[in-house]
Enzyme design. Structure first.
Site, PDB file in Angstrom:
ATOM      1  CB  CYS A 178      40.332  32.682-130.359  1.00 58.06           C
ATOM      2  SG  CYS A 178      40.560  33.146-128.902  1.00 58.06           S
ATOM      3  CG  HIS A 202      35.402  31.428-130.275  1.00 54.51           C
ATOM      4  ND1 HIS A 202      36.420  30.464-130.874  1.00 54.51           N
ATOM      5  CD2 HIS A 202      36.268  32.120-129.153  1.00 54.51           C
ATOM      6  CE1 HIS A 202      37.615  30.735-130.202  1.00 54.51           C
ATOM      7  NE2 HIS A 202      37.498  31.573-129.206  1.00 54.51           N
TER       8      HIS A 202
HETATM    9  N1  GLN Z   1      44.926  30.715-125.726  1.00 50.90           N
HETATM   10  C1  GLN Z   1      44.387  31.763-125.965  1.00 50.90           C
HETATM   11  C2  GLN Z   1      43.980  32.584-124.846  1.00 50.90           C
HETATM   12  O1  GLN Z   1      43.353  32.123-123.710  1.00 50.90           O
HETATM   13  C3  GLN Z   1      43.367  31.278-127.137  1.00 50.90           C
HETATM   14  C4  GLN Z   1      42.009  30.728-126.691  1.00 50.90           C
HETATM   15  C5  GLN Z   1      40.936  30.698-127.536  1.00 50.90           C
HETATM   16  O2  GLN Z   1      41.231  30.282-128.574  1.00 50.90           O
HETATM   17  N2  GLN Z   1      39.700  30.797-127.199  1.00 50.90           N
HETATM   18  O3  GLN Z   1      44.321  33.678-125.119  1.00 50.90           O
END
Ligand code: GLN
Length: 245
Positions: free
Chosen positions: A94, A193
């Site tokens: 992510c 995740h």
């Molecule tokens: N900042 C990023 C987004 O919301 C990553 C979020 C995350 O790692 N879950 O796109």
């Protein structure tokens, strides 16, 4: 045989159980009789990533990405690039995945430059993309991947990378083109995740095999493990409602 796993920014880049990925990697290597050296590599830590066989970078909110990107670009980029050129494996989740691309443009604040290791870029959208994901991965021999996504960033892949998977349920890279994640050499980026590796042993072993081949300097066959518990966790997500079906 030894394998060295480097965990990048373990305090700042760790969302929704991402740390479970390094535990899964460590266990799966140890169960096969490999001695595992775990290195936690934080801000300002001069550890040479060229020494690592497998490098892990978890997810993080925009704020965490803002806190680490300078260190990543100025202190870690050269040795990370060298590690990849030498065949090491990398898994980025992510927010970490976004930083391996060319840039991430958040909804608020300045554009965050990425490493440009992956031919991809990310722009924040108005709506967060949240839910369970089921995807099929040709680079993993058609294996199904399951996980949980929560991101505002939409990642668009260039010609230089291959999608990790095609979504069957959920949004994936951008909610538009059906792709999820990216693969280039030993580098795997994904929005999943969960942690993703304990419930997707095919992906864990794909990375471990590359890491072990990097260390051994020759092709390595991984011995099979009893994955009954992992398969149960995988199946539970396959049948859970959520995301876009
Ligand atoms: N900042 C990023 C987004 O919301 C990553 C979020 C995350 O790692 N879950 O796109």
């Amino acid at each position: 045989m030894q394998v060295c796993i480097a965990h990048l920014y373990p305090e700042l880049m760790n969302l929704y159980g991402d740390r479970g990925n390094v535990i899964a990697l460590e266990r799966r290597a140890a169960w096969r009789g490999w001695e595992v050296e775990m290195r936690r590599v934080g801000l300002g830590d001069p550890f040479d990533l060229g020494e690592a066989d497998l490098i892990f970078l978890g997810g993080g909110e925009d704020r965490s990405q803002q806190l680490i990107f300078r260190d990543l670009l100025e202190e870690k980029a050269a040795s990370l690039r060298r590690a990849v050129e030498q065949g090491a494996a990398v898994l980025a989740i992510c927010g970490g995945y976004q930083l391996l691309g060319r840039h991430y443009r958040p909804a608020q604040g300045d554009e965050i430059p990425g490493l440009g290791l992956l031919d991809a870029h990310t722009e924040a959208g108005e709506r967060r993309l949240i839910g369970d994901v089921v995807a099929e991965s040709p680079p993993l021999g058609g294996a199904t991947l399951v996980g949980f996504e929560n991101h505002s960033g939409r990642t668009f892949l260039g010609e230089g990378v291959t999608p990790l998977a095609r979504v069957r349920a959920g949004f994936g890279n951008n909610g538009e083109d059906g792709t999820e994640g990216a693969v280039w050499r030993g580098v795997v980026g994904t929005y999943l995740h969960g942690a993703v590796l304990p419930k997707n042993p095919a992906l864990a072993d794909y990375l471990l095999r590359r890491a072990m081949e990097h260390r051994a300097g020759r092709p390595v066959e991984l011995s099979p493990l009893d994955d009954a518990a992992e398969e149960r966790a995988h199946r539970a997500l396959l049948h859970r409602p959520g995301g876009r079906r």
